[in-house]
Structure formats: C-alpha cells, structure tokens
Design a protein around this motif. Structure first.
Motif, PDB file in Angstrom:
ATOM      1  N   UNK A 180      41.237  35.391  55.241  1.00  0.00           N
ATOM      2  CA  UNK A 180      41.460  35.854  56.619  1.00  0.00           C
ATOM      3  C   UNK A 180      40.800  37.210  56.828  1.00  0.00           C
ATOM      4  N   UNK A 181      40.924  38.073  55.842  1.00  0.00           N
ATOM      5  CA  UNK A 181      40.351  39.413  55.942  1.00  0.00           C
ATOM      6  C   UNK A 181      38.829  39.363  55.908  1.00  0.00           C
ATOM      7  N   UNK A 182      38.285  38.526  55.036  1.00  0.00           N
ATOM      8  CA  UNK A 182      36.822  38.358  54.972  1.00  0.00           C
ATOM      9  C   UNK A 182      36.299  37.875  56.326  1.00  0.00           C
ATOM     10  N   UNK A 183      37.003  36.937  56.929  1.00  0.00           N
ATOM     11  CA  UNK A 183      36.586  36.450  58.255  1.00  0.00           C
ATOM     12  C   UNK A 183      36.684  37.566  59.297  1.00  0.00           C
ATOM     13  N   UNK A 184      37.767  38.336  59.258  1.00  0.00           N
ATOM     14  CA  UNK A 184      37.946  39.423  60.235  1.00  0.00           C
ATOM     15  C   UNK A 184      36.858  40.489  60.093  1.00  0.00           C
TER      16      UNK A 184
ATOM     17  N   UNK B 180      28.979  35.457  55.997  1.00  0.00           N
ATOM     18  CA  UNK B 180      27.620  34.910  56.030  1.00  0.00           C
ATOM     19  C   UNK B 180      26.681  35.662  55.091  1.00  0.00           C
ATOM     20  N   UNK B 181      26.699  36.971  55.121  1.00  0.00           N
ATOM     21  CA  UNK B 181      25.758  37.749  54.293  1.00  0.00           C
ATOM     22  C   UNK B 181      26.264  37.973  52.874  1.00  0.00           C
ATOM     23  N   UNK B 182      27.540  37.772  52.642  1.00  0.00           N
ATOM     24  CA  UNK B 182      28.087  37.924  51.304  1.00  0.00           C
ATOM     25  C   UNK B 182      28.843  39.226  51.108  1.00  0.00           C
ATOM     26  N   UNK B 183      29.515  39.309  49.982  1.00  0.00           N
ATOM     27  CA  UNK B 183      30.407  40.440  49.712  1.00  0.00           C
ATOM     28  C   UNK B 183      30.755  40.427  48.227  1.00  0.00           C
ATOM     29  N   UNK B 184      31.498  41.428  47.812  1.00  0.00           N
ATOM     30  CA  UNK B 184      31.935  41.503  46.410  1.00  0.00           C
ATOM     31  C   UNK B 184      33.426  41.748  46.384  1.00  0.00           C
ATOM     32  N   UNK B 185      34.131  41.003  45.526  1.00  0.00           N
ATOM     33  CA  UNK B 185      35.559  41.228  45.302  1.00  0.00           C
ATOM     34  C   UNK B 185      35.731  41.916  43.956  1.00  0.00           C
ATOM     35  N   UNK B 186      36.581  42.945  43.933  1.00  0.00           N
ATOM     36  CA  UNK B 186      36.852  43.681  42.692  1.00  0.00           C
ATOM     37  C   UNK B 186      38.358  43.851  42.549  1.00  0.00           C
ATOM     38  N   UNK B 187      38.853  43.625  41.340  1.00  0.00           N
ATOM     39  CA  UNK B 187      40.261  43.900  41.032  1.00  0.00           C
ATOM     40  C   UNK B 187      40.301  44.801  39.799  1.00  0.00           C
ATOM     41  N   UNK B 188      40.239  46.106  40.009  1.00  0.00           N
ATOM     42  CA  UNK B 188      40.378  47.035  38.894  1.00  0.00           C
ATOM     43  C   UNK B 188      41.771  46.857  38.292  1.00  0.00           C
ATOM     44  N   UNK B 189      41.823  46.780  36.970  1.00  0.00           N
ATOM     45  CA  UNK B 189      43.088  46.424  36.331  1.00  0.00           C
ATOM     46  C   UNK B 189      43.356  47.303  35.116  1.00  0.00           C
TER      47      UNK B 189
ATOM     48  N   UNK C 191      33.391  52.891  49.720  1.00  0.00           N
ATOM     49  CA  UNK C 191      32.248  52.933  48.798  1.00  0.00           C
ATOM     50  C   UNK C 191      31.106  52.049  49.280  1.00  0.00           C
ATOM     51  N   UNK C 192      31.246  51.438  50.457  1.00  0.00           N
ATOM     52  CA  UNK C 192      30.201  50.598  51.041  1.00  0.00           C
ATOM     53  C   UNK C 192      30.440  50.589  52.547  1.00  0.00           C
ATOM     54  N   UNK C 193      29.476  50.025  53.291  1.00  0.00           N
ATOM     55  CA  UNK C 193      29.603  49.992  54.754  1.00  0.00           C
ATOM     56  C   UNK C 193      30.901  49.314  55.174  1.00  0.00           C
ATOM     57  N   UNK C 194      31.254  48.270  54.453  1.00  0.00           N
ATOM     58  CA  UNK C 194      32.557  47.617  54.633  1.00  0.00           C
ATOM     59  C   UNK C 194      33.316  47.742  53.321  1.00  0.00           C
ATOM     60  N   UNK C 195      34.514  48.290  53.378  1.00  0.00           N
ATOM     61  CA  UNK C 195      35.340  48.417  52.165  1.00  0.00           C
ATOM     62  C   UNK C 195      36.801  48.280  52.582  1.00  0.00           C
TER      63      UNK C 195
ATOM     64  N   UNK D 222      39.640  44.673  46.185  1.00  0.00           N
ATOM     65  CA  UNK D 222      38.660  45.358  47.019  1.00  0.00           C
ATOM     66  C   UNK D 222      37.701  44.318  47.589  1.00  0.00           C
ATOM     67  N   UNK D 223      37.404  44.408  48.885  1.00  0.00           N
ATOM     68  CA  UNK D 223      36.329  43.620  49.498  1.00  0.00           C
ATOM     69  C   UNK D 223      35.253  44.613  49.914  1.00  0.00           C
ATOM     70  N   UNK D 224      34.077  44.466  49.302  1.00  0.00           N
ATOM     71  CA  UNK D 224      32.948  45.353  49.608  1.00  0.00           C
ATOM     72  C   UNK D 224      31.827  44.531  50.213  1.00  0.00           C
ATOM     73  N   UNK D 225      31.194  45.053  51.269  1.00  0.00           N
ATOM     74  CA  UNK D 225      30.096  44.328  51.888  1.00  0.00           C
ATOM     75  C   UNK D 225      29.471  45.144  52.995  1.00  0.00           C
ATOM     76  N   UNK D 226      28.790  44.412  53.894  1.00  0.00           N
ATOM     77  CA  UNK D 226      28.146  45.076  55.022  1.00  0.00           C
ATOM     78  C   UNK D 226      26.809  45.700  54.685  1.00  0.00           C
ATOM     79  N   UNK D 227      26.371  45.510  53.427  1.00  0.00           N
ATOM     80  CA  UNK D 227      25.086  46.049  52.964  1.00  0.00           C
ATOM     81  C   UNK D 227      24.745  45.352  51.649  1.00  0.00           C
ATOM     82  N   UNK D 228      23.496  45.527  51.193  1.00  0.00           N
ATOM     83  CA  UNK D 228      23.131  45.069  49.845  1.00  0.00           C
ATOM     84  C   UNK D 228      23.870  45.961  48.851  1.00  0.00           C
TER      85      UNK D 228
END
Ligand code: AMP
Length: 119
Positions: free
Chosen positions: A73-77, A82-91, A36-40, A105-111
């Motif tokens: 570790x995953x965020x670093x990989x 540096x640019x930021x990201x969003x964490x989501x835990x649908x529950x 759902x984003x450039x990085x997911x 979920x780790x979402x990032x790589x874009x605004x």
C-alpha cells in the motif's frame, strides 16, 4: 525484550508526530525524518516486535499478511512501483539497527546505485 520507549513506539502512541503515508490495524507508514534518497519511507507493524526475526517468529498470520500488504500500500502511495525501489531491514548490532521496533525502509525516486550506506 521490547523497549516500550523507542521512538517508533512513541509515534504509534501519537506521543510524537510523523509525516504519515498510510495506516490500518496492522501497519503504519511515514516519511523518514532524515531521507537518504528522493523517496525514503518507513513501514512499521502496529504490534511490538523488535526486529524482522522477532516479527516473523512471533506475529500471527494476519499480522504478517497485514504488514506486508501495508508495505505494498505504501509503495503504491509513493508511486515508485514502476521505476523500482529498494527495501532494507537493518537488524541488530551488526545490521546497525538504530530503532528497536521492526521497520522496513522503502528507498526510491532515483537510481539508488549499487548500494546505499545507511549512516
Ligand atoms: P535503522 O538504522 O534501520 O533503525 O533506521 C532508523 C531510521 O529511523 C533512520 O533512517 C532515521 O532517520 C529514522 N527516524 C528516526 N526518528 C524518526 C522520526 N521521529 N520520524 C521519522 N523517522 C525517524
């Protein structure tokens, strides 16, 4: 009750493949099959927990720390720190959780905009 046949349990048992990012005894991370984003990416604990509340209630301190270290570790990989990201835990039902094995979920790589609709 934890469903042993959910898709992430099958990934943990190597019954189906994933695009792995990192793993250790406490966590496994891999790329989302329908990004759902450039990085997911997704991070899951290796233990059997159906959602974040179940995990936080029942997991040992080592499992809790090991999992969250795995998120980092995953965020670093993914090189998104540096640019930021969003964490989501649908529950659960209202949170529209589809897979009943706790995952972040780790979402990032874009605004990412003001919010992401997880269809
Ligand atoms: P949720 O609604 O939070 O349970 O999200 C489950 C996520 O798992 C969705 O973003 C799906 O695209 C993702 N997903 C489902 N099956 C797979 C799979 N085999 N490999 C990677 N990601 C998957």
């Amino acid at each position: 009750m934890y469903d042993q046949n959910n898709i992430f349990a099958k990934i943990l048992r190597s019954e189906i493949p994933c695009k792995k990012i990192a793993e250790d005894q406490y966590f496994l991370s891999f790329h989302d099959i329908a990004p759902k984003a450039a990085v997911h990416a997704l991070v899951i604990p290796t233990g059997h927990y159906k959602n974040v509340h179940d995990f936080t209630t029942r997991a040992s301190t080592d499992e809790l720390v090991g999992f969250w270290k795995g998120v980092n570790t995953t965020i670093d990989a993914l090189n998104v720190a540096q640019n930021g990201y969003r964490l989501i835990a649908n529950t659960g039902t209202d949170g529209r959780q589809d897979v009943p094995h706790f995952h972040i979920h780790i979402l990032g790589g874009q605004d990412l905009g003001p919010k992401i609709v997880m269809s």
